[in-house]
Design a protein around this motif. Sequence first.
Motif, PDB file in Angstrom:
ATOM      1  N   VAL A  77       0.860  -1.177   0.000  1.00  0.00           N
ATOM      2  CA  VAL A  77       0.000   0.000   0.000  1.00  0.00           C
ATOM      3  C   VAL A  77       0.902   1.234   0.000  1.00  0.00           C
ATOM      4  O   VAL A  77       1.801   1.351   0.835  1.00  0.00           O
ATOM      5  N   ILE A  78       0.654   2.138  -0.951  1.00  0.00           N
ATOM      6  CA  ILE A  78       1.465   3.362  -1.012  1.00  0.00           C
ATOM      7  C   ILE A  78       0.673   4.595  -0.600  1.00  0.00           C
ATOM      8  O   ILE A  78       1.257   5.622  -0.287  1.00  0.00           O
ATOM      9  N   SER A  79      -0.659   4.485  -0.571  1.00  0.00           N
ATOM     10  CA  SER A  79      -1.468   5.624  -0.165  1.00  0.00           C
ATOM     11  C   SER A  79      -2.883   5.156   0.159  1.00  0.00           C
ATOM     12  O   SER A  79      -3.381   4.193  -0.424  1.00  0.00           O
ATOM     13  N   THR A  80      -3.510   5.866   1.090  1.00  0.00           N
ATOM     14  CA  THR A  80      -4.927   5.676   1.377  1.00  0.00           C
ATOM     15  C   THR A  80      -5.567   7.054   1.315  1.00  0.00           C
ATOM     16  O   THR A  80      -5.136   7.970   2.016  1.00  0.00           O
ATOM     17  N   ILE A  81      -6.576   7.191   0.459  1.00  0.00           N
ATOM     18  CA  ILE A  81      -7.207   8.475   0.214  1.00  0.00           C
ATOM     19  C   ILE A  81      -8.609   8.458   0.803  1.00  0.00           C
ATOM     20  O   ILE A  81      -9.418   7.583   0.491  1.00  0.00           O
ATOM     21  N   LYS A  82      -8.885   9.417   1.687  1.00  0.00           N
ATOM     22  CA  LYS A  82     -10.208   9.542   2.290  1.00  0.00           C
ATOM     23  C   LYS A  82     -11.135  10.195   1.268  1.00  0.00           C
ATOM     24  O   LYS A  82     -10.775  11.185   0.649  1.00  0.00           O
ATOM     25  N   VAL A  83     -12.293   9.595   1.059  1.00  0.00           N
ATOM     26  CA  VAL A  83     -13.292  10.155   0.154  1.00  0.00           C
ATOM     27  C   VAL A  83     -14.614  10.258   0.889  1.00  0.00           C
ATOM     28  O   VAL A  83     -14.820   9.604   1.906  1.00  0.00           O
ATOM     29  N   GLY A  84     -15.513  11.059   0.369  1.00  0.00           N
ATOM     30  CA  GLY A  84     -16.813  11.219   0.994  1.00  0.00           C
ATOM     31  C   GLY A  84     -17.719  10.022   0.754  1.00  0.00           C
ATOM     32  O   GLY A  84     -17.520   9.257  -0.190  1.00  0.00           O
ATOM     33  N   GLN A  85     -18.706   9.878   1.592  1.00  0.00           N
ATOM     34  CA  GLN A  85     -19.630   8.749   1.505  1.00  0.00           C
ATOM     35  C   GLN A  85     -20.384   8.756   0.184  1.00  0.00           C
ATOM     36  O   GLN A  85     -20.607   7.714  -0.407  1.00  0.00           O
ATOM     37  N   HIS A  86     -20.768   9.910  -0.323  1.00  0.00           N
ATOM     38  CA  HIS A  86     -21.533   9.947  -1.572  1.00  0.00           C
ATOM     39  C   HIS A  86     -20.729   9.434  -2.737  1.00  0.00           C
ATOM     40  O   HIS A  86     -21.263   8.749  -3.604  1.00  0.00           O
ATOM     41  N   LEU A  87     -19.437   9.717  -2.780  1.00  0.00           N
ATOM     42  CA  LEU A  87     -18.594   9.194  -3.843  1.00  0.00           C
ATOM     43  C   LEU A  87     -18.544   7.675  -3.784  1.00  0.00           C
ATOM     44  O   LEU A  87     -18.648   6.995  -4.796  1.00  0.00           O
ATOM     45  N   MET A  88     -18.453   7.122  -2.587  1.00  0.00           N
ATOM     46  CA  MET A  88     -18.380   5.666  -2.436  1.00  0.00           C
ATOM     47  C   MET A  88     -19.696   5.025  -2.882  1.00  0.00           C
ATOM     48  O   MET A  88     -19.700   3.916  -3.390  1.00  0.00           O
TER      49      MET A  88
END
Length: 91
Positions: A77-88
């Motif tokens: 794993v090189i990165s973990t990006i937080k995204v909003g619930q609506h995008l998911m």
Amino acid sequence: MYISSDNNHAIVANQGTEQNPSNSISKIDMATKQVIATIEMGKGAHGVVVSPDNRNIYVTNMFDNTVTVIDNETNKVISTIKVGQHLMELV
């Protein structure tokens, strides 16, 4: 599941359930049909895509609202990006 553009690997998301989410993907060698790596990430690994140059694997994590970026050569794993619930919800 996603097959890399070079047809060398199948990447399988081990999603699990909301009550018991998995936190991994399995990388399968298409020639041998064997799992060659299990990579841990966020909860509820779901959508998988490999970059066109096969350098990175991108995985949406349904129950963490994150996207994990994995180096396809090292399986790290090189990165973990937080995204909003609506995008998911769109994935």
